[in-house]
Design an enzyme around this catalytic site. Structure first.
Site, short mmCIF file in Angstrom:
data_model
loop_
_atom_site.label_atom_id
_atom_site.label_comp_id
_atom_site.label_asym_id
_atom_site.label_seq_id
_atom_site.Cartn_x
_atom_site.Cartn_y
_atom_site.Cartn_z
N LYS A 22 0.85 -1.21 0.00
CA LYS A 22 0.00 0.00 0.00
C LYS A 22 0.88 1.25 0.00
O LYS A 22 0.67 2.19 -0.76
CB LYS A 22 -0.88 0.01 1.24
CG LYS A 22 -1.54 1.34 1.54
CD LYS A 22 -2.40 1.33 2.78
CE LYS A 22 -1.66 1.57 4.05
NZ LYS A 22 -1.34 2.96 4.37
N ASN A 23 1.92 1.25 0.85
CA ASN A 23 2.72 2.46 1.04
C ASN A 23 3.74 2.69 -0.07
O ASN A 23 4.40 3.72 -0.09
CB ASN A 23 3.40 2.44 2.42
CG ASN A 23 2.37 2.62 3.52
OD1 ASN A 23 1.20 2.91 3.26
ND2 ASN A 23 2.79 2.41 4.75
N CYS A 124 -5.01 12.42 12.05
CA CYS A 124 -5.73 11.14 12.03
C CYS A 124 -5.58 10.57 13.43
O CYS A 124 -5.02 11.20 14.32
CB CYS A 124 -5.13 10.22 10.97
SG CYS A 124 -3.55 9.58 11.45
N ARG A 129 -0.17 14.75 12.42
CA ARG A 129 0.37 14.52 11.08
C ARG A 129 0.55 15.81 10.27
O ARG A 129 -0.07 16.01 9.24
CB ARG A 129 -0.51 13.54 10.30
CG ARG A 129 -0.92 12.29 11.03
CD ARG A 129 0.16 11.28 11.19
NE ARG A 129 0.61 10.67 9.96
CZ ARG A 129 0.06 9.61 9.38
NH1 ARG A 129 -1.01 9.07 9.92
NH2 ARG A 129 0.54 9.11 8.26
N ASP A 319 5.12 0.98 11.81
CA ASP A 319 3.93 0.28 11.28
C ASP A 319 3.83 -1.16 11.75
O ASP A 319 2.83 -1.82 11.49
CB ASP A 319 3.94 0.30 9.75
CG ASP A 319 3.66 1.69 9.23
OD1 ASP A 319 3.86 1.92 8.03
OD2 ASP A 319 3.27 2.55 10.03
N ARG A 411 -8.37 -0.81 4.87
CA ARG A 411 -7.51 0.19 4.22
C ARG A 411 -6.15 -0.40 3.85
O ARG A 411 -5.49 0.06 2.92
CB ARG A 411 -7.27 1.38 5.16
CG ARG A 411 -8.49 2.22 5.40
CD ARG A 411 -8.14 3.48 6.14
NE ARG A 411 -7.05 4.18 5.45
CZ ARG A 411 -6.42 5.23 5.95
NH1 ARG A 411 -6.74 5.67 7.15
NH2 ARG A 411 -5.45 5.83 5.29
C1 EPZ Z 1 4.24 7.09 6.02
O1 EPZ Z 1 3.44 8.11 6.58
C2 EPZ Z 1 3.37 5.85 5.99
N1 EPZ Z 1 2.20 6.09 5.15
C3 EPZ Z 1 2.93 5.50 7.41
O2 EPZ Z 1 2.19 4.28 7.35
C4 EPZ Z 1 4.18 5.27 8.26
O3 EPZ Z 1 3.79 5.02 9.59
C5 EPZ Z 1 5.09 6.51 8.21
O4 EPZ Z 1 5.40 6.82 6.84
C6 EPZ Z 1 6.39 6.30 8.96
O5 EPZ Z 1 7.07 5.21 8.42
C7 EPZ Z 1 2.34 5.99 3.81
O6 EPZ Z 1 3.40 5.72 3.30
C8 EPZ Z 1 1.10 6.24 3.00
P1 EPZ Z 1 6.26 10.55 8.02
P2 EPZ Z 1 3.99 9.65 6.56
O7 EPZ Z 1 6.14 11.79 7.20
O8 EPZ Z 1 4.75 9.88 5.31
C9 EPZ Z 1 6.04 13.92 11.33
C10 EPZ Z 1 0.39 2.84 7.75
O9 EPZ Z 1 -0.02 2.32 8.80
N2 EPZ Z 1 5.93 14.86 10.21
O10 EPZ Z 1 7.48 9.69 7.85
O11 EPZ Z 1 2.86 10.54 6.86
C11 EPZ Z 1 4.84 12.99 11.45
O12 EPZ Z 1 3.80 13.59 12.18
C12 EPZ Z 1 0.80 4.30 7.74
O13 EPZ Z 1 0.52 2.23 6.66
C13 EPZ Z 1 5.98 16.23 10.47
O14 EPZ Z 1 6.08 16.66 11.61
O15 EPZ Z 1 4.98 9.63 7.79
C14 EPZ Z 1 5.44 11.80 12.18
O16 EPZ Z 1 5.48 12.07 13.56
C15 EPZ Z 1 0.56 4.98 9.07
N3 EPZ Z 1 5.89 17.11 9.43
C16 EPZ Z 1 6.87 11.74 11.63
O17 EPZ Z 1 7.14 13.04 11.08
C17 EPZ Z 1 5.78 16.68 8.11
O18 EPZ Z 1 5.73 17.52 7.20
C18 EPZ Z 1 7.06 10.71 10.51
O19 EPZ Z 1 6.06 10.95 9.56
C19 EPZ Z 1 5.73 15.28 7.88
C20 EPZ Z 1 5.82 14.40 8.93
#
Ligand code: EPZ
Length: 432
Positions: A22-23, A124, A129, A319, A411
């Site tokens: 998915k990711n 979420c 996020r 995850d 999902r």
């Molecule tokens: C991706 O989300 C994945 N989703 C998530 O999987 C996964 O948990 C996450 O990466 C971490 O590996 C998809 O790929 C669709 P991040 P993403 O940006 O890109 C903070 C699942 O269960 N952050 O790496 O949104 C954020 O809040 C899902 O399949 C900011 O502060 O994750 C988090 O604390 C859940 N500002 C941390 O960074 C930003 O602009 C990591 O988030 C972006 C992120």
């Protein structure tokens, strides 16, 4: 309302076919926005999130059609994405609110059309996020960012120019957004402290096959030489390492023996190392007569506690945190799991406790004291990976476990009950 009813106590044995990730699929589905040529993606999983993003792409003017069989024999779906004309550069709230990964259309739309307006994805269940890193990275390439009425508007009237992007901490989505965008920016972009997840490498490989000039994907520094145009391609989505890891946990919890077909060991080293420490025997199986191989997970009869801290790849993935907490609930001894990526990713804890788990949370750490057995009960799914954690607990709980709010599970897990039933689980989806 659909529910899953699982009767625990069955040992799982056999082969589970792992679907496309998915990711990986979600960012890959945004690459067609970067070219006028058709892009074919194969091995796509049949998941609600894929449908949601397809709806958004349709809204933007991308036609999505079933592609002919690609002959790869993979179980996934093949779709052709044709973005020869972009009819709209606005991603509306009612679609984006369903799936925050919709923000990944922002960069590609600005790169292709010089403008994009995307609803703020909002938070979420697992955290608020934010998308500040996505926006700062786009500004480094010359985009002008304005916020209005809950929407982000990004424009680049004079086109985007390559620049230096240094993330203060790792972000998978922000890395993906700027990687796609930089392929069409004039000049060189260097992305430092880039995410190293396998999904980033899969995305880079697809972009390179479209004519992008990218080096360093999978490392913390990615360099992109912008090009005038990208062309179409056919790309197979990588296997889902989180789905595979979830079923690996099921094998160990039920003292079973599962072959996870298509799974790639290198994508899952950290979680598999913890599983081996807890009592799994892990081996990589080569495919026979053209069939793909996979990863075999067999219980050694014991189940010991372990400690985990979630961190960006190649460390232990957030995850997989909820799934390993279900495992720890029935292990011998105590385990400590620290969630260092998201601020609210312990919502499975009260639900696991309803099944008899002994878990206490202090700040971002949970201490789990293994119990001899869990007892089936009604439980509530709260987010995608939490719902898998409850399903795993249900596989070993005495009696029936009933999981509500299945839309969370759908999902990210394709045909969960079919795949588990085929290896011996007593599980069914009921409507009531
Ligand atoms: C991706 O989300 C994945 N989703 C998530 O999987 C996964 O948990 C996450 O990466 C971490 O590996 C998809 O790929 C669709 P991040 P993403 O940006 O890109 C903070 C699942 O269960 N952050 O790496 O949104 C954020 O809040 C899902 O399949 C900011 O502060 O994750 C988090 O604390 C859940 N500002 C941390 O960074 C930003 O602009 C990591 O988030 C972006 C992120």
């Amino acid at each position: 309302m659909e529910k899953l009813v699982i009767t625990g106590g069955k040992r799982l044995e056999g082969t589970i076919e792992i679907s496309g990730a998915k990711n990986a699929a979600l960012p890959l589905m945004c690459t067609p926005l970067l070219t006028e040529d058709p892009v074919i993606l194969t091995n796509l999983p049949r998941l609600a999130d894929i449908t949601t993003l397809t709806d958004l792409l349709n809204h933007l003017g991308v036609t999505v059609t079933i592609a002919g069989g690609d002959g790869s024999g993979s179980g996934g779906r093949s779709l052709t994405f044709d973005a020869s004309t972009i009819a709209d550069t606005v991603a509306p709230y009612d679609i984006v609110r369903k799936m925050r990964a919709s923000i990944l259309v922002l960069g590609p739309l600005v790169a292709r059309m010089g403008e994009a307006t995307v609803s703020m994805p909002g938070g979420c269940a697992i955290g608020n996020r934010p998308i500040d890193l996505h926006l700062k990275a786009l500004e480094a390439l010359g985009a002008i960012i304005e916020m209005e009425d809950g929407y982000v508007r990004a424009t680049a009237p004079d086109g985007l120019k390559g620049g230096a992007v240094r993330f203060p901490f790792v972000s998978v989505g922000a890395t993906e957004n700027i990687l796609m965008t930089a392929t069409l920016a004039k000049g060189t972009t260097v992305i430092e402290n880039a995410a190293r997840e396998p999904e980033i490498t899969d995305l880079a490989n697809c972009l390179i096959s479209m004519g992008a000039r990218i080096t360093g994907a999978g490392s913390e520094t990615i360099t992109v030489e912008g090009v005038e145009k990208l062309h179409g391609t056919t790309h197979a989505v990588m296997p889902d390492r989180v789905e595979a890891g979830s079923y690996a946990v099921a094998a160990l919890m039920t003292r079973g023996d599962l072959l996870l077909k298509n799974a790639r060991l290198a994508d899952m080293q950290a979680p598999l190392d913890v599983l081996a420490e807890a009592g799994a025997v892990i081996s990589e199986e080569a495919g026979i007569n053209g069939e793909p191989g996979g990863v075999r997970v067999k219980s050694n009869g014991h189940l010991k506690g372990f400690n985990i801290v979630t961190q960006p790849f190649p460390a232990f993935p957030t995850d997989m945190q909820a799934q390993f907490m279900a495992l720890a609930s029935v292990a011998d001894g105590a385990s400590v799991i620290t969630e260092a990526i998201f601020e609210n990713r312990f919502m499975h804890v009260p639900e696991l406790c309803r099944l008899g788990a002994d878990i206490t949370v202090t700040g971002s750490s949970a201490t789990i004291r293994g119990v001899p057995s869990l007892k089936g009960a009604q439980v509530m799914a709260t987010d995608l990976r939490a719902s898998m954690s409850l399903a795993l607990a249900g596989l070993v709980a005495d009696g029936d476990t009933v999981i509500n709010r299945l839309y969370h599970l759908d999902r990210g897990y394709e045909r969960l009950e079919d795949k588990l039933r085929a290896v011996g689980a007593q599980i069914e989806r009921v409507n009531d």
